[in-house]
Design a protein around this motif. Structure first.
Motif, PDB file in Angstrom:
ATOM      1  N   GLY A 102      13.853   0.276  -5.668  1.00  0.00           N
ATOM      2  CA  GLY A 102      12.474   0.738  -5.527  1.00  0.00           C
ATOM      3  C   GLY A 102      11.469  -0.391  -5.653  1.00  0.00           C
ATOM      4  O   GLY A 102      10.474  -0.441  -4.923  1.00  0.00           O
ATOM      5  N   ALA A 103      11.722  -1.327  -6.581  1.00  0.00           N
ATOM      6  CA  ALA A 103      10.814  -2.461  -6.752  1.00  0.00           C
ATOM      7  C   ALA A 103      10.768  -3.298  -5.482  1.00  0.00           C
ATOM      8  O   ALA A 103       9.707  -3.761  -5.056  1.00  0.00           O
ATOM      9  CB  ALA A 103      11.262  -3.310  -7.937  1.00  0.00           C
ATOM     10  N   ILE A 104      11.946  -3.462  -4.865  1.00  0.00           N
ATOM     11  CA  ILE A 104      12.012  -4.243  -3.627  1.00  0.00           C
ATOM     12  C   ILE A 104      11.298  -3.487  -2.491  1.00  0.00           C
ATOM     13  O   ILE A 104      10.513  -4.064  -1.746  1.00  0.00           O
ATOM     14  CB  ILE A 104      13.480  -4.556  -3.274  1.00  0.00           C
ATOM     15  CG1 ILE A 104      14.042  -5.521  -4.316  1.00  0.00           C
ATOM     16  CG2 ILE A 104      13.599  -5.140  -1.881  1.00  0.00           C
ATOM     17  CD1 ILE A 104      15.551  -5.598  -4.331  1.00  0.00           C
ATOM     18  N   TYR A 105      11.545  -2.176  -2.401  1.00  0.00           N
ATOM     19  CA  TYR A 105      10.849  -1.374  -1.387  1.00  0.00           C
ATOM     20  C   TYR A 105       9.337  -1.478  -1.556  1.00  0.00           C
ATOM     21  O   TYR A 105       8.591  -1.597  -0.589  1.00  0.00           O
ATOM     22  CB  TYR A 105      11.239   0.106  -1.502  1.00  0.00           C
ATOM     23  CG  TYR A 105      12.666   0.423  -1.105  1.00  0.00           C
ATOM     24  CD1 TYR A 105      13.402  -0.432  -0.292  1.00  0.00           C
ATOM     25  CD2 TYR A 105      13.280   1.604  -1.531  1.00  0.00           C
ATOM     26  CE1 TYR A 105      14.705  -0.140   0.063  1.00  0.00           C
ATOM     27  CE2 TYR A 105      14.580   1.920  -1.175  1.00  0.00           C
ATOM     28  CZ  TYR A 105      15.287   1.044  -0.380  1.00  0.00           C
ATOM     29  OH  TYR A 105      16.579   1.352  -0.026  1.00  0.00           O
ATOM     30  N   ALA A 106       8.899  -1.431  -2.818  1.00  0.00           N
ATOM     31  CA  ALA A 106       7.454  -1.479  -3.079  1.00  0.00           C
ATOM     32  C   ALA A 106       6.868  -2.792  -2.583  1.00  0.00           C
ATOM     33  O   ALA A 106       5.806  -2.806  -1.958  1.00  0.00           O
ATOM     34  CB  ALA A 106       7.184  -1.301  -4.571  1.00  0.00           C
ATOM     35  N   LEU A 107       7.575  -3.891  -2.827  1.00  0.00           N
ATOM     36  CA  LEU A 107       7.057  -5.191  -2.386  1.00  0.00           C
ATOM     37  C   LEU A 107       6.955  -5.243  -0.858  1.00  0.00           C
ATOM     38  O   LEU A 107       5.963  -5.732  -0.310  1.00  0.00           O
ATOM     39  CB  LEU A 107       7.948  -6.327  -2.897  1.00  0.00           C
ATOM     40  CG  LEU A 107       7.496  -7.732  -2.489  1.00  0.00           C
ATOM     41  CD1 LEU A 107       6.131  -8.061  -3.074  1.00  0.00           C
ATOM     42  CD2 LEU A 107       8.512  -8.788  -2.902  1.00  0.00           C
ATOM     43  N   ILE A 108       7.983  -4.721  -0.188  1.00  0.00           N
ATOM     44  CA  ILE A 108       7.949  -4.726   1.284  1.00  0.00           C
ATOM     45  C   ILE A 108       6.788  -3.865   1.775  1.00  0.00           C
ATOM     46  O   ILE A 108       6.062  -4.223   2.705  1.00  0.00           O
ATOM     47  CB  ILE A 108       9.298  -4.228   1.857  1.00  0.00           C
ATOM     48  CG1 ILE A 108      10.441  -5.125   1.362  1.00  0.00           C
ATOM     49  CG2 ILE A 108       9.267  -4.234   3.379  1.00  0.00           C
ATOM     50  CD1 ILE A 108      11.824  -4.598   1.698  1.00  0.00           C
ATOM     51  N   ALA A 109       6.582  -2.723   1.105  1.00  0.00           N
ATOM     52  CA  ALA A 109       5.480  -1.841   1.495  1.00  0.00           C
ATOM     53  C   ALA A 109       4.127  -2.504   1.241  1.00  0.00           C
ATOM     54  O   ALA A 109       3.183  -2.337   2.017  1.00  0.00           O
ATOM     55  CB  ALA A 109       5.569  -0.521   0.730  1.00  0.00           C
ATOM     56  N   LEU A 110       4.036  -3.278   0.160  1.00  0.00           N
ATOM     57  CA  LEU A 110       2.762  -3.946  -0.147  1.00  0.00           C
ATOM     58  C   LEU A 110       2.416  -5.002   0.891  1.00  0.00           C
ATOM     59  O   LEU A 110       1.253  -5.140   1.280  1.00  0.00           O
ATOM     60  CB  LEU A 110       2.815  -4.576  -1.543  1.00  0.00           C
ATOM     61  CG  LEU A 110       2.727  -3.582  -2.715  1.00  0.00           C
ATOM     62  CD1 LEU A 110       2.952  -4.289  -4.036  1.00  0.00           C
ATOM     63  CD2 LEU A 110       1.384  -2.872  -2.707  1.00  0.00           C
ATOM     64  N   SER A 111       3.426  -5.743   1.351  1.00  0.00           N
ATOM     65  CA  SER A 111       3.114  -6.734   2.389  1.00  0.00           C
ATOM     66  C   SER A 111       2.734  -6.030   3.687  1.00  0.00           C
ATOM     67  O   SER A 111       1.884  -6.500   4.435  1.00  0.00           O
ATOM     68  CB  SER A 111       4.281  -7.711   2.593  1.00  0.00           C
ATOM     69  OG  SER A 111       5.443  -7.036   2.991  1.00  0.00           O
ATOM     70  N   MET A 112       3.354  -4.868   3.942  1.00  0.00           N
ATOM     71  CA  MET A 112       2.983  -4.081   5.128  1.00  0.00           C
ATOM     72  C   MET A 112       1.529  -3.596   4.998  1.00  0.00           C
ATOM     73  O   MET A 112       0.753  -3.645   5.947  1.00  0.00           O
ATOM     74  CB  MET A 112       3.930  -2.897   5.280  1.00  0.00           C
ATOM     75  CG  MET A 112       3.676  -2.069   6.524  1.00  0.00           C
ATOM     76  SD  MET A 112       4.842  -0.679   6.643  1.00  0.00           S
ATOM     77  CE  MET A 112       5.853  -1.213   8.007  1.00  0.00           C
ATOM     78  N   THR A 113       1.167  -3.144   3.795  1.00  0.00           N
ATOM     79  CA  THR A 113      -0.198  -2.684   3.557  1.00  0.00           C
ATOM     80  C   THR A 113      -1.199  -3.812   3.756  1.00  0.00           C
ATOM     81  O   THR A 113      -2.260  -3.625   4.357  1.00  0.00           O
ATOM     82  CB  THR A 113      -0.339  -2.152   2.108  1.00  0.00           C
ATOM     83  OG1 THR A 113       0.684  -1.189   1.884  1.00  0.00           O
ATOM     84  CG2 THR A 113      -1.689  -1.509   1.895  1.00  0.00           C
ATOM     85  N   LEU A 114      -0.845  -5.003   3.248  1.00  0.00           N
ATOM     86  CA  LEU A 114      -1.732  -6.160   3.394  1.00  0.00           C
ATOM     87  C   LEU A 114      -1.997  -6.438   4.867  1.00  0.00           C
ATOM     88  O   LEU A 114      -3.138  -6.618   5.296  1.00  0.00           O
ATOM     89  CB  LEU A 114      -1.104  -7.384   2.711  1.00  0.00           C
ATOM     90  CG  LEU A 114      -1.885  -8.695   2.794  1.00  0.00           C
ATOM     91  CD1 LEU A 114      -3.224  -8.561   2.093  1.00  0.00           C
ATOM     92  CD2 LEU A 114      -1.091  -9.845   2.185  1.00  0.00           C
ATOM     93  N   ILE A 115      -0.931  -6.457   5.659  1.00  0.00           N
ATOM     94  CA  ILE A 115      -1.057  -6.723   7.082  1.00  0.00           C
ATOM     95  C   ILE A 115      -1.868  -5.621   7.774  1.00  0.00           C
ATOM     96  O   ILE A 115      -2.726  -5.883   8.605  1.00  0.00           O
ATOM     97  CB  ILE A 115       0.342  -6.875   7.718  1.00  0.00           C
ATOM     98  CG1 ILE A 115       0.862  -8.272   7.401  1.00  0.00           C
ATOM     99  CG2 ILE A 115       0.312  -6.621   9.211  1.00  0.00           C
ATOM    100  CD1 ILE A 115       2.276  -8.509   7.825  1.00  0.00           C
TER     101      ILE A 115
ATOM    102  N   ILE B 136       3.374 -11.999   6.058  1.00  0.00           N
ATOM    103  CA  ILE B 136       4.639 -12.389   6.694  1.00  0.00           C
ATOM    104  C   ILE B 136       5.400 -13.358   5.793  1.00  0.00           C
ATOM    105  O   ILE B 136       6.625 -13.290   5.672  1.00  0.00           O
ATOM    106  CB  ILE B 136       4.376 -13.021   8.090  1.00  0.00           C
ATOM    107  CG1 ILE B 136       3.667 -12.015   9.021  1.00  0.00           C
ATOM    108  CG2 ILE B 136       5.680 -13.503   8.731  1.00  0.00           C
ATOM    109  CD1 ILE B 136       4.503 -10.849   9.466  1.00  0.00           C
ATOM    110  N   GLY B 137       4.655 -14.251   5.123  1.00  0.00           N
ATOM    111  CA  GLY B 137       5.283 -15.184   4.192  1.00  0.00           C
ATOM    112  C   GLY B 137       6.028 -14.452   3.087  1.00  0.00           C
ATOM    113  O   GLY B 137       7.133 -14.844   2.694  1.00  0.00           O
ATOM    114  N   LEU B 138       5.421 -13.372   2.589  1.00  0.00           N
ATOM    115  CA  LEU B 138       6.083 -12.578   1.552  1.00  0.00           C
ATOM    116  C   LEU B 138       7.404 -12.005   2.050  1.00  0.00           C
ATOM    117  O   LEU B 138       8.362 -11.875   1.287  1.00  0.00           O
ATOM    118  CB  LEU B 138       5.177 -11.424   1.109  1.00  0.00           C
ATOM    119  CG  LEU B 138       4.178 -11.727  -0.009  1.00  0.00           C
ATOM    120  CD1 LEU B 138       3.301 -10.519  -0.240  1.00  0.00           C
ATOM    121  CD2 LEU B 138       4.913 -12.113  -1.294  1.00  0.00           C
ATOM    122  N   LEU B 139       7.449 -11.670   3.340  1.00  0.00           N
ATOM    123  CA  LEU B 139       8.708 -11.161   3.898  1.00  0.00           C
ATOM    124  C   LEU B 139       9.761 -12.253   3.925  1.00  0.00           C
ATOM    125  O   LEU B 139      10.947 -11.987   3.681  1.00  0.00           O
ATOM    126  CB  LEU B 139       8.476 -10.622   5.309  1.00  0.00           C
ATOM    127  CG  LEU B 139       7.692  -9.321   5.377  1.00  0.00           C
ATOM    128  CD1 LEU B 139       7.407  -8.962   6.823  1.00  0.00           C
ATOM    129  CD2 LEU B 139       8.454  -8.208   4.686  1.00  0.00           C
TER     130      LEU B 139
END
Lengths: 288, 235
Positions: A17-30, A199-202
């Motif tokens: 879940g923590a990993i999913y949240a980070l991916i979702a946050l970078s998506m939100t940022l974009i 994208i860098g976060l990804l």
């Protein structure tokens, strides 16, 4: 079913879940800087994982050591992509932007297929196949470290967005871009940097979780879908919402697979999405 | 300080301004009055760099800034307080003000300017950590004026600052503008409220259908039968 097994699955779900949240946050940022819904989001992460593989094969560089490198590489990729590709296309409308990212899905998947082939691959790292045993729990080190780093990165992103001039400029553009221009903010530049960070976060995320996954060229789509679900359930733009939604999705997926088998388990996030949309269309912690 | 000549501007192919000439000297408080739709907002936005003019010149302290964009205008020392307030709604008063001074030109002076703004509008100091969207219209108007001042402007442009405010708040806002001008700030004020804006300003321009139709000392304009007939009579 023993309590130990349930606990084990819950812990693993929280870590995912923590990993999913980070991916979702970078998506939100974009999404928030330019209104681009990035359907190629997971594919960028897959690209980063294959990047970690290539760096390992070519230079024997461990994925964890390669993480900063992948961050900067992907930051540049995102920055340039925004300037040369996303911005001109977004000028034609949000739909054109979505079509662009769908196109990028095919480009990236086929690129990976061409270069690395369709076989399942894995990247050996210092942590691969090692477990931390704290009875009754057995936790794979790659997942544990990946999830802890994901929480740290999410916290850093939060501080950058909420407490720095750069973050305030990003939020200003999101809330009222005309007013932001009146402040003398160089909108294009701030957007390109924020997009680069997304994208860098990804790139970074791919590197820190690569030891936990088996690589296949089409693996990105699953992450994109999960990120979309977490983003929507959490409420667009809410950090706390994304963290909570990530945990809910991670745990329900993990417990669901354990109790009802993999197929049903994989369906649970979608069921939760439907329920949230029915009863709280703005997400758990969405603002409006 | 500001010298506009032959300015033609508008949206897309539609021209709203048809050759505007206007000057503002250092230290002046100049009013631009006209009815809704006369072109006041278009003119303000063009000066601030939000709209690119199709013809004409905008010289600010001798350098040409027409069509150079909003960042250039802020760098030159122009701050626009826009119509309709345009706060950053989900940010606090403090964050809004910080953004006002985010340009490199203003950034080093932010803390000192913030003190001055809190002196001028004590209400903003009280509401420092409140989200801008939750404040009243009058408080938001103070906030956008404060935000404009954070940019350390040489010229402050205000578009309809009295719009939607109660008479008491209008008095308060105009009192603040008068004080700022007395302290040496040059101000260009666009207003529908002719009586009030001509009362506080040194000089005025009357705009009608995208053209300046009258100009002169504000006291003369207020007495001019043409102004009176066109605008004051309706108030």
């Amino acid at each position: 079913m023993s309590a130990e097994v349930l606990l084990q699955a819950t812990v693993q779900g929280l870590q995912m879940g923590a990993i999913y949240a980070l991916i979702a946050l970078s998506m939100t940022l974009i999404f928030s800087v330019g209104g681009l819904l990035n359907f190629a989001h997971g594919d960028f992460m897959a690209l980063a994982m294959y990047g970690a593989l290539a760096l390992y094969q070519s230079f024997a560089l461990d994925a964890y050591a390669a993480a900063p490198l992948l961050f900067f590489g992907f930051f540049l990729l995102g920055f340039l992509m925004f300037r040369r590709l996303v911005q001109p296309v977004l000028a034609a409308g949000v739909l054109a932007g979505a079509q662009l990212t769908l196109g990028l899905v095919f480009v990236q998947e086929n690129f990976l297929l061409m270069v690395f082939g369709g076989d399942y691959l894995s990247v050996p790292t210092v942590l691969s196949n090692k477990n931390l045993v704290i009875p009754p729990l057995t936790m794979p080190w790659p997942l544990l470290v990946g999830s802890l780093l994901a929480v740290v990165l999410a916290a850093i992103l939060y501080v950058v967005l909420m407490r720095t001039d750069f973050g305030r400029q990003v939020r200003a553009i999101t809330q009222n871009s005309d007013a932001a221009a009146l402040m003398g903010i160089r909108i294009d530049r701030v957007q390109a940097i924020a997009f680069g960070i997304g994208i860098g976060l990804l790139g970074l995320t791919g590197a820190i979780i690569v030891a936990q996954f088996t690589l296949t060229p089409a693996m990105g789509l699953d992450f994109t879908l999960i990120a979309l679900i977490v983003m929507v359930i959490g409420g667009l733009g809410s950090f706390a919402g994304s963290m909570i939604a990530g945990a809910i999705i991670g745990v329900s997926e993990s417990l669901g697979s354990l109790l009802y088998g993999g197929t049903v388990g994989a369906m649970i996030p979608y069921a939760i999405l439907v329920l949230v949309l029915l009863f709280r269309p703005h997400g758990l912690m969405g603002e409006h | 300080m500001l010298e506009i000549s032959g300015l033609v501007s508008g949206y897309g192919r539609i021209s709203i301004l048809h050759g505007i000439d206007l000057r503002v000297e250092k230290g002046e408080l100049v009013a631009l009055v006209g009815v809704n739709g006369a072109g006041k907002t278009t003119l303000m936005k063009t000066i601030a760099g939000l709209i690119r003019p199709t013809a004409g010149r905008i010289a600010f302290e001798g350098s040409e800034i027409a069509g150079e964009g909003a960042e250039r205008a802020v760098a030159a020392g122009i701050a626009l307080v826009p119509e309709g307030r345009m706060v950053f709604p989900r940010m606090t008063v403090w964050e809004n003000l910080m953004l006002g001074g985010v340009h490199p030109r203003a950034r080093p002076y932010r803390e000192a300017t913030l003190e001055r703004i809190f002196d001028l509008f004590p209400r903003l100091a009280e509401r420092r950590d409140q989200k801008a969207a939750t404040m009243s219209g009058g408080e938001q108007q103070m906030l956008v004026i404060g935000r404009g001042l954070m940019a350390q402007p040489k010229l402050l442009i205000l578009d309809e600052p009295s719009l939607g405010l109660s008479p008491l708040l209008v008095q308060e806002t105009y009192g603040a503008l008068r004080k700022l001008n007395a302290d040496g700030l040059t101000i260009l004020l666009a207003e529908q409220n002719v009586k009030l804006s001509l009362a506080v300003s040194n000089r005025g321009y009357v705009i009608e259908n995208g053209k300046i139709v009258l100009t002169g000392a504000s006291s003369d304009l207020a007495r001019d039968p043409a102004t009176r007939k066109a605008y004051l009579g309706r108030l």
